[in-house]
Motif scaffolding. Structure first.
Motif, PDB file in Angstrom:
ATOM      1  N   ASN A   1       1.365   4.780   0.551  1.00 23.18           N
ATOM      2  CA  ASN A   1       0.611   5.720   1.377  1.00 23.18           C
ATOM      3  C   ASN A   1       1.057   7.158   1.141  1.00 23.18           C
ATOM      4  O   ASN A   1       2.191   7.526   1.442  1.00 23.18           O
TER       5      ASN A   1
ATOM      6  N   GLU B   1      -3.050   4.506  -1.363  1.00 26.62           N
ATOM      7  CA  GLU B   1      -3.928   5.198  -0.419  1.00 26.62           C
ATOM      8  C   GLU B   1      -3.452   6.650  -0.349  1.00 26.62           C
ATOM      9  O   GLU B   1      -2.383   6.930   0.182  1.00 26.62           O
TER      10      GLU B   1
ATOM     11  N   VAL C   1       0.862  -1.186   0.000  1.00 25.51           N
ATOM     12  CA  VAL C   1       0.000   0.000   0.000  1.00 25.51           C
ATOM     13  C   VAL C   1       0.894   1.230   0.000  1.00 25.51           C
ATOM     14  O   VAL C   1       1.641   1.486   0.954  1.00 25.51           O
TER      15      VAL C   1
ATOM     16  N   ARG D   1      -4.758   3.892   8.166  1.00 31.48           N
ATOM     17  CA  ARG D   1      -5.577   4.068   6.960  1.00 31.48           C
ATOM     18  C   ARG D   1      -5.018   3.228   5.812  1.00 31.48           C
ATOM     19  O   ARG D   1      -5.762   2.614   5.043  1.00 31.48           O
ATOM     20  N   ALA D   2      -3.686   3.171   5.700  1.00 31.11           N
ATOM     21  CA  ALA D   2      -3.062   2.347   4.663  1.00 31.11           C
ATOM     22  C   ALA D   2      -3.362   0.871   4.885  1.00 31.11           C
ATOM     23  O   ALA D   2      -3.669   0.131   3.943  1.00 31.11           O
TER      24      ALA D   2
ATOM     25  N   ASN E   1      -5.938  -0.376   6.447  1.00 29.32           N
ATOM     26  CA  ASN E   1      -7.355  -0.592   6.154  1.00 29.32           C
ATOM     27  C   ASN E   1      -7.621  -0.650   4.650  1.00 29.32           C
ATOM     28  O   ASN E   1      -8.514  -1.380   4.199  1.00 29.32           O
ATOM     29  N   ALA E   2      -6.858   0.115   3.881  1.00 31.36           N
ATOM     30  CA  ALA E   2      -7.044   0.119   2.428  1.00 31.36           C
ATOM     31  C   ALA E   2      -6.772  -1.251   1.824  1.00 31.36           C
ATOM     32  O   ALA E   2      -7.319  -1.599   0.774  1.00 31.36           O
TER      33      ALA E   2
END
Length: 320
Positions: free
Chosen positions: A44, A68, A42, A75-76, A78-79
């Motif tokens: 980020n 992301e 991911v 947040r990354a 979760n992506a």
């Protein structure tokens, strides 16, 4: 009788503008001896296209690439969750190297008990070549020892601060979850983690929430990750403040995310603050070349709840 096929493990690596370091991490993962895994990177909040180009050029067909755009480690992570196909989901950072048996050891730990919702592993320094790296290892080394451990609310240890001693359970650079468990918990709190005003604490909150949901958390030292500590001297005070801030944010988030534990947390808070002050007072002996680290960590601890509040407000503004 043939043994059951090992579970598919999805490995998630969040990265930010460190393509060269990421390459070393991915090479170590792809040399892993485990027979059934996938790797998801991911990217980020990148400032360039370097990471996407690296994946396309060197790892096409071997590594899945996601982007992301909003900064934040949680947040990354979760992506990646919607793309995860594995029964187990493991996380490490772009500045690590995976031991060849890392994934096998994680799978073995989960296989011992269906009640285990999370497994963490041993993290050792990949190098100790600069004074800053030595100081960081003394200040906040990730190693949790060489003996397997388990924790659950049904069988609590003698530690009077349990289960709020989440830093003892492991670290985000070497953690794995049953994917169904992590999804049931809603993933990670997007207001936490590196890249947000909260500065950290996302892994600690996830560990606490696993326990609060009735699962067992296991530490498996055979699941080994090597971590590259930062080499520059300015990393040491930044780490001290960040360590305190992340823990302060974790405490605030625990009150928000697990309100049923609020009374227990508040009862333990004075003793916890005393332990933090005791830890900070030892820094002058452990890292004498960088004075004032203990005070920096305590300042970070005081800032943490404020940082978490700022981060939650920020997340609401951007719809996270």
């Amino acid at each position: 009788m043939a043994s059951a096929e090992p579970p598919l493990i999805s490995v998630v690596v969040a990265t930010h503008d460190r393509a060269a370091r990421l390459r070393c991490c991915l090479d170590s993962l792809l040399r892993n001896g485990y027979p059934h895994f996938e790797v998801i990177v991911v990217d980020n909040a990148p400032s360039s296209d370097d990471t996407r180009q690296l994946i396309g050029r060197r790892y096409a067909g071997q590594v899945h690439y996601l982007r992301e755009p909003v900064a934040g480690l949680a947040r990354a992570h979760n992506a990646a969750l919607p793309a995860v196909r594995g029964e187990l989901c493991a996380f490490t950072d772009d500045d690590t190297l995976a031991d060849p048996r890392w994934l096998a050891a994680l799978a073995e730990a989960f296989g011992q008990d269906r009640r285990i919702g999370c497994v963490t592993g041993l993290i050792l320094p990949a190098e100790l070549q600069t004074p800053a790296q030595l100081a960081l290892e003394r200040l906040a080394g990730f190693s949790k020892g060489f003996a397997p451990l388990r924790w659950s609310l049904a069988d609590p240890p003698a530690d009077p601060l349990f289960p709020f001693t989440a830093g003892q359970f492991g670290s985000g650079a070497n953690m794995a979850f049953r994917t169904s468990t992590l999804r049931r918990l809603g993933g990670f709190d997007p207001a936490m983690g590196t890249g947000t005003p909260a500065r950290g604490g996302d892994d600690l909150l996830a560990f606490l929430r696993v326990l609060a949901a009735g699962y067992t958390l296991a530490y498996q030292p055979e699941a080994l990750i090597w971590h590259h500590h930062r080499r520059a001297p300015e990393a040491v005070p930044a780490q001290a403040f960040g360590y305190g801030a992340g823990f302060g944010a974790f405490v605030a988030a625990a009150l928000v995310q697990e309100p049923q534990l609020g009374a227990a947390l508040l009862r333990r808070l004075p003793k916890g603050l005393g332990r933090a002050a005791q830890r900070a007072s030892r820094y002058s002996d452990e890292v004498p070349q960088t004075p004032g680290l203990g005070l920096l960590e305590l300042r970070g601890l005081a800032y943490g709840p404020v940082g978490y509040l700022r981060s939650r407000l920020q997340a609401r503004r951007i719809g996270g």
